[in-house]
Motif scaffolding. Sequence first.
Motif, mmCIF file in Angstrom:
data_model
loop_
_atom_site.group_PDB
_atom_site.id
_atom_site.type_symbol
_atom_site.label_atom_id
_atom_site.label_comp_id
_atom_site.label_asym_id
_atom_site.label_seq_id
_atom_site.Cartn_x
_atom_site.Cartn_y
_atom_site.Cartn_z
ATOM 1 N N MET A 236 0.852 -1.194 0.000
ATOM 2 C CA MET A 236 0.000 0.000 0.000
ATOM 3 C C MET A 236 0.880 1.233 0.000
ATOM 4 O O MET A 236 1.878 1.299 0.702
ATOM 5 N N SER A 237 0.551 2.239 -0.780
ATOM 6 C CA SER A 237 1.350 3.457 -0.822
ATOM 7 C C SER A 237 1.198 4.227 0.474
ATOM 8 O O SER A 237 0.210 4.094 1.196
ATOM 9 N N THR A 238 2.200 5.079 0.734
ATOM 10 C CA THR A 238 2.167 5.883 1.955
ATOM 11 C C THR A 238 0.979 6.826 1.953
ATOM 12 O O THR A 238 0.310 7.022 2.976
ATOM 13 N N ASP A 239 0.648 7.409 0.775
ATOM 14 C CA ASP A 239 -0.473 8.345 0.717
ATOM 15 C C ASP A 239 -1.781 7.662 1.068
ATOM 16 O O ASP A 239 -2.604 8.198 1.824
ATOM 17 N N VAL A 240 -2.003 6.470 0.506
ATOM 18 C CA VAL A 240 -3.244 5.746 0.807
ATOM 19 C C VAL A 240 -3.307 5.400 2.277
ATOM 20 O O VAL A 240 -4.339 5.519 2.935
ATOM 21 N N LYS A 241 -2.156 4.974 2.815
ATOM 22 C CA LYS A 241 -2.125 4.591 4.235
ATOM 23 C C LYS A 241 -2.451 5.792 5.117
ATOM 24 O O LYS A 241 -3.193 5.681 6.099
ATOM 25 N N ARG A 242 -1.921 6.940 4.762
ATOM 26 C CA ARG A 242 -2.196 8.140 5.550
ATOM 27 C C ARG A 242 -3.682 8.505 5.470
ATOM 28 O O ARG A 242 -4.291 8.910 6.463
ATOM 29 N N VAL A 243 -4.270 8.360 4.270
ATOM 30 C CA VAL A 243 -5.689 8.684 4.117
ATOM 31 C C VAL A 243 -6.535 7.792 5.003
ATOM 32 O O VAL A 243 -7.454 8.245 5.692
ATOM 33 N N VAL A 244 -6.211 6.488 4.997
ATOM 34 C CA VAL A 244 -6.973 5.555 5.823
ATOM 35 C C VAL A 244 -6.839 5.912 7.295
ATOM 36 O O VAL A 244 -7.803 5.876 8.064
ATOM 37 N N THR A 245 -5.610 6.273 7.708
ATOM 38 C CA THR A 245 -5.376 6.622 9.105
ATOM 39 C C THR A 245 -6.172 7.856 9.515
ATOM 40 O O THR A 245 -6.797 7.913 10.573
ATOM 41 N N VAL A 246 -6.170 8.874 8.640
ATOM 42 C CA VAL A 246 -6.895 10.102 8.955
ATOM 43 C C VAL A 246 -8.391 9.839 9.034
ATOM 44 O O VAL A 246 -9.092 10.347 9.921
ATOM 45 N N LEU A 247 -8.914 9.010 8.114
ATOM 46 C CA LEU A 247 -10.336 8.679 8.161
ATOM 47 C C LEU A 247 -10.693 7.979 9.460
ATOM 48 O O LEU A 247 -11.725 8.256 10.080
ATOM 49 N N ALA A 248 -9.812 7.059 9.882
ATOM 50 C CA ALA A 248 -10.054 6.374 11.150
ATOM 51 C C ALA A 248 -10.016 7.351 12.310
ATOM 52 O O ALA A 248 -10.801 7.262 13.260
ATOM 53 N N ALA A 249 -9.087 8.309 12.237
ATOM 54 C CA ALA A 249 -8.980 9.302 13.303
ATOM 55 C C ALA A 249 -10.222 10.178 13.361
ATOM 56 O O ALA A 249 -10.736 10.496 14.435
ATOM 57 N N LEU A 250 -10.736 10.572 12.184
ATOM 58 C CA LEU A 250 -11.941 11.390 12.159
ATOM 59 C C LEU A 250 -13.130 10.649 12.756
ATOM 60 O O LEU A 250 -13.933 11.215 13.502
ATOM 61 N N LEU A 251 -13.233 9.348 12.427
ATOM 62 C CA LEU A 251 -14.314 8.543 12.982
ATOM 63 C C LEU A 251 -14.181 8.439 14.487
ATOM 64 O O LEU A 251 -15.164 8.574 15.225
ATOM 65 N N LEU A 252 -12.939 8.215 14.953
ATOM 66 C CA LEU A 252 -12.712 8.112 16.389
ATOM 67 C C LEU A 252 -13.070 9.416 17.089
ATOM 68 O O LEU A 252 -13.715 9.427 18.146
ATOM 69 N N ALA A 253 -12.687 10.530 16.485
ATOM 70 C CA ALA A 253 -12.992 11.824 17.099
ATOM 71 C C ALA A 253 -14.497 12.059 17.158
ATOM 72 O O ALA A 253 -15.030 12.560 18.145
ATOM 73 N N ALA A 254 -15.209 11.662 16.095
ATOM 74 C CA ALA A 254 -16.653 11.854 16.062
ATOM 75 C C ALA A 254 -17.363 11.020 17.105
ATOM 76 O O ALA A 254 -18.364 11.412 17.681
ATOM 77 N N ASN B 140 8.057 7.361 15.921
ATOM 78 C CA ASN B 140 7.464 7.347 14.581
ATOM 79 C C ASN B 140 7.479 8.754 14.015
ATOM 80 O O ASN B 140 7.330 9.737 14.757
ATOM 81 N N GLY B 141 7.615 8.847 12.704
ATOM 82 C CA GLY B 141 7.584 10.140 12.038
ATOM 83 C C GLY B 141 6.446 10.217 11.027
ATOM 84 O O GLY B 141 6.178 9.248 10.317
ATOM 85 N N TYR B 142 5.784 11.367 10.970
ATOM 86 C CA TYR B 142 4.681 11.593 10.033
ATOM 87 C C TYR B 142 4.861 12.968 9.410
ATOM 88 O O TYR B 142 5.395 13.885 10.045
ATOM 89 N N GLU B 143 4.372 13.099 8.178
ATOM 90 C CA GLU B 143 4.495 14.401 7.516
ATOM 91 C C GLU B 143 3.315 14.616 6.580
ATOM 92 O O GLU B 143 2.922 13.707 5.847
ATOM 93 N N TRP B 144 2.769 15.811 6.609
ATOM 94 C CA TRP B 144 1.672 16.214 5.720
ATOM 95 C C TRP B 144 2.055 17.527 5.039
ATOM 96 O O TRP B 144 2.768 18.336 5.634
ATOM 97 N N PRO B 145 1.597 17.788 3.821
ATOM 98 C CA PRO B 145 0.767 16.927 2.974
ATOM 99 C C PRO B 145 1.559 15.886 2.199
ATOM 100 O O PRO B 145 0.982 14.994 1.595
ATOM 101 N N ALA B 146 2.883 15.990 2.183
ATOM 102 C CA ALA B 146 3.719 15.017 1.480
ATOM 103 C C ALA B 146 4.994 14.806 2.287
ATOM 104 O O ALA B 146 5.316 15.584 3.188
ATOM 105 N N ASP B 147 5.722 13.756 1.949
ATOM 106 C CA ASP B 147 6.944 13.418 2.688
ATOM 107 C C ASP B 147 8.129 14.217 2.152
ATOM 108 O O ASP B 147 9.175 13.669 1.812
ATOM 109 N N THR B 148 7.960 15.517 2.087
ATOM 110 C CA THR B 148 8.961 16.401 1.489
ATOM 111 C C THR B 148 10.306 16.320 2.197
ATOM 112 O O THR B 148 11.367 16.347 1.566
ATOM 113 N N HIS B 149 10.282 16.226 3.517
ATOM 114 C CA HIS B 149 11.519 16.220 4.302
ATOM 115 C C HIS B 149 11.936 14.813 4.732
ATOM 116 O O HIS B 149 12.797 14.667 5.597
#
Length: 409
Positions: A1-19, A125-134
């Motif tokens: 799975m690409s990093t972008d897709v994985k990040r999208v899934v994670t954010v969606l899960a986070a939004l659901l958890l927050a809701a 762990n390291g995370y970066e948005w919107p892209a892994d520029t650094h």
Amino acid sequence: MSTDVKRVVTVLAALLLAALTTTPARAADGGAPSAGQRIAESLRTSPVYVDEAYADAVPPSRQRELAERIRRTGLPIKVVLTPHTKGDAFDGDSDVLAGVVRDRLPDERELILITTDGEFPDSLNGYEWPADTHQAEDAVDAVGFLDETRDAGLADLTAKAVELVAEGKGTERYEEAMKDLDDAAPARKPEPGKPGDSRWWLWPLAAVPALALAALATRALLRSRKAVPAVPQLVFATARAADETELRRRAEAEVLALGEATQAAGVSTTPGLQHALDAYAAAGRVLDEARGVPDLAGVLALTQEGRDAFAGSPGLPLCFFNPLHGRAALRTGWRPLGRRDRLDVAVCQDCADALRDRRAPEVLTDRAGDGRTVPYFELPAGRSVWSATGYGSLMQPLDGFNSRGSKTG
């Protein structure tokens, strides 16, 4: 799975958890902010958030130093150092924590987040948005494999992570730190079904219920590339029970087969006969007293040692990370977190590939004294003969068994 897709899934899960968690919490306690809100609000005033549990490891003076170091980089770096526990506000998952924090900081169009890891407390762990520029993810991953951070505390590890992120060469630094894994040459693997193939006996374990496989695939989408896949507790318990039953049957068959082979030898002058007899006796004792999968895997390690001794052709032991993977294909260097020295361990090809691809290999787990489920090799060597021997990678299972007079210390 690409990093972008994985990040999208994670954010969606986070939004659901927050809701699901934010509104009920306010109704129950009169408007108290959620854990994600508290962290985000703290990060608006300082780029470093440290939970009280880590106050000794990263005291206020070090927090100020980290904050100043981050400001000097000019990068949108935030640090969240907090323990993770299954069932907490983030379900013990650092990916979920990262997604929630990201959601709570909508004004931060660009964000680099460094957090404690949900699986390994001494890791980051390291995370970066919107892209892994650094190259933040690789930069933070590299920290745990550097010689200079062998005995580093959490504050120093975090400072080094900030430094590597600012350097902008995270992928290069990670590859340099891991290059010794690429130097290990894989041994020739036996053909399936041929003598010497130690995996043919694992076919019963493949009959895991389809529900467990579906749960594994779903859960894997929410894990980072370093995490070991997990499944819901009920499914996990069902699959584990089925595996343990089949594994016990296989272990009994292996002990019986080794016993028959040694008995057939009679008074033979086979050089390794006594060694094989000793391994047979030890395997039988472990089987009688086995308390779960780790002990049953030990039976397989002992019978493998006995067969090798009887045949006079010792080979590599079972896979260090998970002996249920079968006989190892190669040996490689591996340094556990918190250890100064690197261990020379035998691994199967799948685990070797996982290490090279920067994925956590699938590990065999055991129960710690406090009831937590941990990798078996994290148990004290004095408490577990399997931790002490690595199922043959660190010393022969029979030697570890004999040094204690039983399977555990």
